[in-house]
Motif scaffolding. Structure first.
Motif, PDB file in Angstrom:
ATOM      1  N   UNK A 107       0.847  -1.196   0.000  1.00 32.84           N
ATOM      2  CA  UNK A 107       0.000   0.000   0.000  1.00 32.84           C
ATOM      3  C   UNK A 107       0.878   1.240   0.000  1.00 32.84           C
ATOM      4  N   UNK A 108       0.531   2.175  -0.882  1.00 35.07           N
ATOM      5  CA  UNK A 108       1.194   3.480  -0.922  1.00 35.07           C
ATOM      6  C   UNK A 108       0.163   4.502  -0.477  1.00 35.07           C
ATOM      7  N   UNK A 109       0.413   5.134   0.650  1.00 31.65           N
ATOM      8  CA  UNK A 109      -0.507   6.131   1.201  1.00 31.65           C
ATOM      9  C   UNK A 109       0.034   7.500   0.824  1.00 31.65           C
ATOM     10  N   UNK A 110      -0.757   8.268   0.061  1.00 32.00           N
ATOM     11  CA  UNK A 110      -0.242   9.496  -0.545  1.00 32.00           C
ATOM     12  C   UNK A 110      -0.373  10.744   0.284  1.00 32.00           C
ATOM     13  N   UNK A 111      -0.175  10.644   1.598  1.00 36.80           N
ATOM     14  CA  UNK A 111      -0.157  11.848   2.447  1.00 36.80           C
ATOM     15  C   UNK A 111       0.965  12.776   1.983  1.00 36.80           C
ATOM     16  N   UNK A 112       0.835  14.081   2.252  1.00 32.55           N
ATOM     17  CA  UNK A 112       1.851  15.021   1.755  1.00 32.55           C
ATOM     18  C   UNK A 112       3.205  14.849   2.445  1.00 32.55           C
ATOM     19  N   UNK A 113       4.175  14.357   1.708  1.00 36.05           N
ATOM     20  CA  UNK A 113       5.533  14.141   2.233  1.00 36.05           C
ATOM     21  C   UNK A 113       6.580  14.871   1.388  1.00 36.05           C
ATOM     22  N   UNK A 114       6.125  15.758   0.495  1.00 34.88           N
ATOM     23  CA  UNK A 114       7.024  16.380  -0.482  1.00 34.88           C
ATOM     24  C   UNK A 114       7.705  15.317  -1.341  1.00 34.88           C
ATOM     25  N   UNK A 115       6.987  14.224  -1.562  1.00 32.46           N
ATOM     26  CA  UNK A 115       7.438  13.080  -2.360  1.00 32.46           C
ATOM     27  C   UNK A 115       8.652  12.376  -1.747  1.00 32.46           C
ATOM     28  N   UNK A 116       8.872  12.573  -0.449  1.00 35.06           N
ATOM     29  CA  UNK A 116       9.866  11.787   0.265  1.00 35.06           C
ATOM     30  C   UNK A 116       9.232  10.474   0.704  1.00 35.06           C
TER      31      UNK A 116
END
Length: 384
Positions: A161-170
């Motif tokens: 699972x890839x959870x797309x919370x804002x991480x600045x794409x880190x």
């Protein structure tokens, strides 16, 4: 239309749905369902008990286990009391930035997923690709908890699972849990001149808080070696209310508190200790004066943390897609731990900065959206 233009248009539509957690998200779910149905996705809409909220789970590619989940929450935090310079539910573009409530947290990621859906559908996917859009993440991850239970019932076992919370794409591979509670104290009112004849709920609430703070110090000594900051499980009291007037013995009090455990054992340690203190000390003292006095704790939400693991398929996949070799841990919580406890490898990586989340004039940059679209395009190629 290129991917970025399509994603920007979809994001504008998503922002126009005011999906504050207190309100319904059904219009957004219907919109996303229509887009995914149009490209041939298999759709499942899972409503909550009230019928006003729903999760969307959609699949492209073959049937079966071993798929990859792209997950995002559809709800947003309120805008009440915030000083926005434009309508928070009408997306505004300026200087390469897209403004609006939920742009980074986390409708930007959902828009990217929906924008890429036609391309995914045209690929010969060798593994299932799932879209999971949930409700009520901001108030306890209620939707994701319901979703993973439904997947168990369906005997469907995605692999990563890839959870797309804002991480600045880190790449984020770990965060603490978040356990939230409200504890209510019921005493006996009376005249302040005879405090011995009443049960002061505020007094017992204070003793309860003092015990929590003592436990918070003990937690520092229990901290295992880890990369979190601070490295120990934290305890925090966020709100206290009670009483009627200074000359009235308080008959009611309420304490709202939370803990963010590094490991599950710390959560058990706190709950067992505070429960024993209530059962063996506080409640008997209260009921010795008034038999109906009581202390009741309500669970608002218990969301497991994302535990960093040595071998993670999700981390390996996102590392290959982004070219990043380092994974980090963060202080904020997400739904990722729920996917992990359901047996999936989970990682967090998405467009936008958490520094913008929950603030007035929330924004996401077009550059971040473009980077996310690139990652998703490479994911499609990898799965096919």
């Amino acid at each position: 239309m290129d991917h970025l233009a399509r994603a920007k248009g979809i994001l504008g539509e998503l922002i126009a749905f005011p999906t504050v957690s207190a309100d319904s998200n059904l219009q957004l779910i219907a919109y996303a369902s229509e887009l995914l149905s149009h490209v041939g996705a298999r759709i499942s809409v899972m409503r909550d008990e009230t019928g006003t909220k729903a999760n969307l789970f959609a699949t492209l590619g073959p049937e079966g286990d071993g798929g990859v989940v792209l997950s995002g929450h559809s709800d947003v935090v309120p805008v009440d009391g915030q000083n926005w310079t434009s309508d928070p539910f009408a997306m505004r573009e300026e200087g390469g930035l897209l403004y609006g409530r939920g742009t980074c947290d986390m409708k930007g990621f959902i828009a990217c997923c929906l924008a890429m859906a036609p391309e995914f559908a045209a690929m010969e996917l060798k593994r299932p690709l799932h879209f999971a859009f949930t409700y009520d993440e901001e108030v306890g991850c209620m939707g994701a908890r319901s979703l993973v239970e439904e997947l168990k019932r369906m005997e469907l076992r995605p692999s990563a699972a890839i959870i797309g919370e804002p991480t600045s794409m880190r790449i984020i591979e770990g965060h603490k849990g978040c356990f939230e509670y409200t504890t209510e104290f019921t005493g006996l009112a009376g005249h302040a001149s005879r405090p011995e004849l009443g049960v002061n709920a505020i007094e017992y609430a204070m003793r309860y808080i003092n015990r929590l703070m003592a436990l918070s110090e003990e937690l520092k000594e229990r901290a295992p070696s880890n990369r979190f900051s601070p490295p120990w499980t934290t305890l925090q009291v966020g709100r206290v209310e009670g009483g009627a007037a200074r000359n009235v013995i308080a008959s009611h009090a309420r304490v709202e508190w939370e803990m963010r455990p590094v490991v599950d054992a710390d959560a058990s340690f706190v709950k067992e200790n505070i429960t024993s203190y209530v059962d063996e000390v506080l409640r008997p003292a209260m009921q010795a004066i008034h038999a109906e006095a009581d202390i009741v704790t309500h669970v608002i939400g218990e969301v497991e943390g994302l535990e960093p693991v040595e071998e993670s398929e999700a981390r390996r996949i996102v590392s290959e897609l982004t070219g990043l070799t380092e994974a980090e841990v963060v202080a904020f919580g997400t739904e990722a731990g729920l996917f992990q406890t359901a047996g999936m490898s989970a990682v967090i990586c998405g467009p936008g900065s958490i520094d913008q989340a929950h603030k007035p004039d929330e924004f996401i940059s077009l550059a971040q959206m473009d980077a996310c679209l690139g990652m998703l395009e490479r994911l499609g190629a990898r799965l096919s």
